[in-house]
Design an enzyme around this catalytic site. Structure first.
Site, PDB file in Angstrom:
ATOM      1  NE  ARG A  58       4.452  20.456  67.558  1.00  0.00           N
ATOM      2  CZ  ARG A  58       5.212  19.366  67.647  1.00  0.00           C
ATOM      3  NH1 ARG A  58       6.064  19.096  66.708  1.00  0.00           N
ATOM      4  NH2 ARG A  58       5.084  18.543  68.641  1.00  0.00           N
ATOM      5  CB  THR A  59       2.625  27.094  65.151  1.00  0.00           C
ATOM      6  OG1 THR A  59       2.339  25.801  64.638  1.00  0.00           O
ATOM      7  CG2 THR A  59       2.624  28.089  64.016  1.00  0.00           C
ATOM      8  CE  LYS A  86     -10.934  42.000  80.105  1.00  0.00           C
ATOM      9  NZ  LYS A  86      -9.952  43.087  80.234  1.00  0.00           N
ATOM     10  NE  ARG A 108      -2.645  27.887  64.279  1.00  0.00           N
ATOM     11  CZ  ARG A 108      -2.026  26.793  64.737  1.00  0.00           C
ATOM     12  NH1 ARG A 108      -2.536  26.117  65.733  1.00  0.00           N
ATOM     13  NH2 ARG A 108      -0.921  26.382  64.185  1.00  0.00           N
ATOM     14  CG  HIS A 136      -0.330  25.623  59.307  1.00  0.00           C
ATOM     15  ND1 HIS A 136       0.460  26.735  59.508  1.00  0.00           N
ATOM     16  CD2 HIS A 136      -0.171  24.852  60.403  1.00  0.00           C
ATOM     17  CE1 HIS A 136       1.069  26.624  60.682  1.00  0.00           C
ATOM     18  NE2 HIS A 136       0.702  25.494  61.242  1.00  0.00           N
TER      19      HIS A 136
END
Lengths: 316, 173
Positions: A58-59, A86, A108, A136
């Site tokens: 959703r974000t 990697k 994020r 947030h």
């Protein structure tokens, strides 16, 4: 009144005026979301990179739509399918982003402080889309926006935030944002889910939900992070739901027109019963819509030009 | 222009709008923020006095449509666009205080077509000061004011500035 920083890393450092500017701008952005053609050319030619080190639908979708509505080009980098697997470090990734010419990076990350590190290494704007259990900010801004739209103000309201405060970056950003805007914040949850150092924050602490919710104008429920509940922080889900779940009977203790909020995704029947989540006092779906408007505002304010001031179109 | 001259200009434009559009059917006025908005309201008031019919007035904010965002030193604050009626098939009269380069009007045209598909769009301005950079010409002009590019046309309206006056001023610096 401009934003002081070219990044949005958290609400702890933002002033009341800056938060107000974002909320006012979001109100204009919401008007665009109501149009048949949800697109304006404000950020045409700009590039926004969504860099997600943690799963989030959703974000990420919300930021992606926000960028697209403003005509920016957005690129998603999900690290599961990128060079991070990697062994590339965040700082190396930053160098790549700089070389790609990004105007904003939405990050994020599971580690608190990662956006602050990135902000030191890139030239573009960095927007924190959740860093560990730290902050947030856009979620809190959309919560503030939703409350202000519904109640007409934030000043003087009583907001109770219930659930896993310790692991919640949403709660932390909301505590800063709400208290700066003049709301009274009550935190409620079992002691094991309360973070240390609460006494330094402008909040009241409760363990009894019935007492905490009494007369509240807004009831903000947090998602119980079931993936973090292997450590035995409370005896059972059933007991948690009985003591800290929001049901209709408990909601009747709050103010009659109290708003019910939840950042989603909901564990139905655990932190909130289905009839309350879908009830008339719930603004959970509106929070999602408002999330796009708030993220448009943030992108516009950080990427859309210089510092920020009142100018007039007249005479051009 | 003083208060009386502004009042007369608005009255004349109101008559011209009614005459050119043969009445007020399907007519809507949309003011460009900020000073186009009170002008649009005054025009609507005058049209009501003349024709006895209400013409809807909308507000257009063109900040998000400016083509010079990246060249501006300071970022404009976004305000809301408030056009609470459909403009599809309508005759839209766009209202602003001053027309200069024409870029504001171009942005306003972009903003308008994102809201719907008007039948036609006309442009009314209180002052035309010349120096166009785009092929745009107003349909209704309160006053043509030849200016040098070093001058600024300052429009003050009672609703925003406390008094009605249009002045030409030398650009500072």
């Amino acid at each position: 009144m401009p934003l002081m920083s070219r990044h949005l890393l958290g609400l702890e450092k933002m002033t009341r005026e800056e938060i107000g500017l974002v909320l006012d701008t979001a109100a204009s952005m919401k008007e665009i979301l109501g149009r048949p053609i949800k697109k304006v050319p404000a950020l045409r030619g700009k590039t926004v990179i969504n860099l997600f080190y943690e799963a989030s639908t959703r974000t990420r979708t919300s930021f992606e739509l926000a960028a697209k509505h403003l005509s920016a080009d957005s690129v998603n980098i999900a690290t599961a399918a990128s060079s991070v697997t990697k062994g590339e470090s965040l700082i190396d990734t930053a160098a790549t982003l700089r070389a790609l010419g990004a105007d904003a990076v939405v990050l994020r990350h599971p580690m608190a402080g990662a956006p602050h590190l990135l902000a030191q290494k890139v030239d573009c704007a960095v927007i924190n889309a959740g860093d560990g259990a730290h902050e947030h900010p856009t979620q809190a801004l959309l919560d503030l926006f939703t409350i202000r739209q519904k109640k007409g103000r934030l000043d003087g309201l009583t907001v109770v935030i219930t659930g896993d405060i310790a692991h919640s970056r949403v709660a932390r950003s909301n505590i800063w944002g709400l208290s700066k805007m003049g709301a009274r914040v009550r935190l409620c949850g079992p002691e094991t889910l309360m973070p240390p150092g609460l006494e330094k924050l402008p909040v009241e602490k409760f363990h009894d939900f019935d007492r905490a919710i009494a007369g509240a104008d807004v009831v903000m429920m947090l998602r119980l992070q079931l993936e973090r509940q292997q450590q035995g922080l409370f005896p059972s889900l059933r007991e948690y739901a009985r003591l800290y779940g929001l049901n209709r009977q408990r909601l009747s203790l709050a103010a009659p027109d109290a708003l019910v909020m939840h950042p989603g995704p909901i564990n139905r029947g655990v932190e909130i019963t289905a009839d309350v989540a879908d009830g008339v006092q719930s603004v959970i779906n509106e929070q999602v819509t408002n999330g796009v408007a708030v993220r448009m505002a943030v992108l516009y304010l950080l990427v859309g030009g210089g510092g920020g001031s009142e100018t007039d179109a007249a005479g051009r | 222009m003083d208060k009386e001259a502004i009042r007369r200009a608005i009255t004349r434009i109101a008559h011209e709008i009614i005459e050119r559009n043969k009445g007020t059917a399907d007519l809507v006025l949309i003011g460009i923020r900020r000073r186009g908005v009170p002008l649009a309201r005054r025009l609507a008031g005058r049209i009501r006095e003349i024709e006895g019919r209400e013409v809807p007035v909308g507000i257009l904010d063109i900040t998000l449509y400016r083509d010079d965002l990246s060249t501006l030193a300071t970022q404009p604050v976004v305000h809301s666009t408030e056009v609470p009626f459909p403009i599809d098939g309508k005759k839209v009269v766009l209202v602003d205080d001053v027309i200069f380069t024409g870029r504001t009007v171009r942005a306003a045209l972009d903003a308008l077509v994102d809201l719907g598909r008007p039948r036609l769009i006309q442009l009314a301005v209180l002052v035309d000061r010349g120096h166009r950079e785009l092929p745009i010409r107003p349909d209704y002009v309160g006053k043509n004011v030849p200016t040098s590019s070093r001058e600024v046309v300052a429009v003050n309206l009672a609703e925003i500035d406390g008094q009605d006056i249009v002045q030409i001023m030398e650009m500072p610096g």
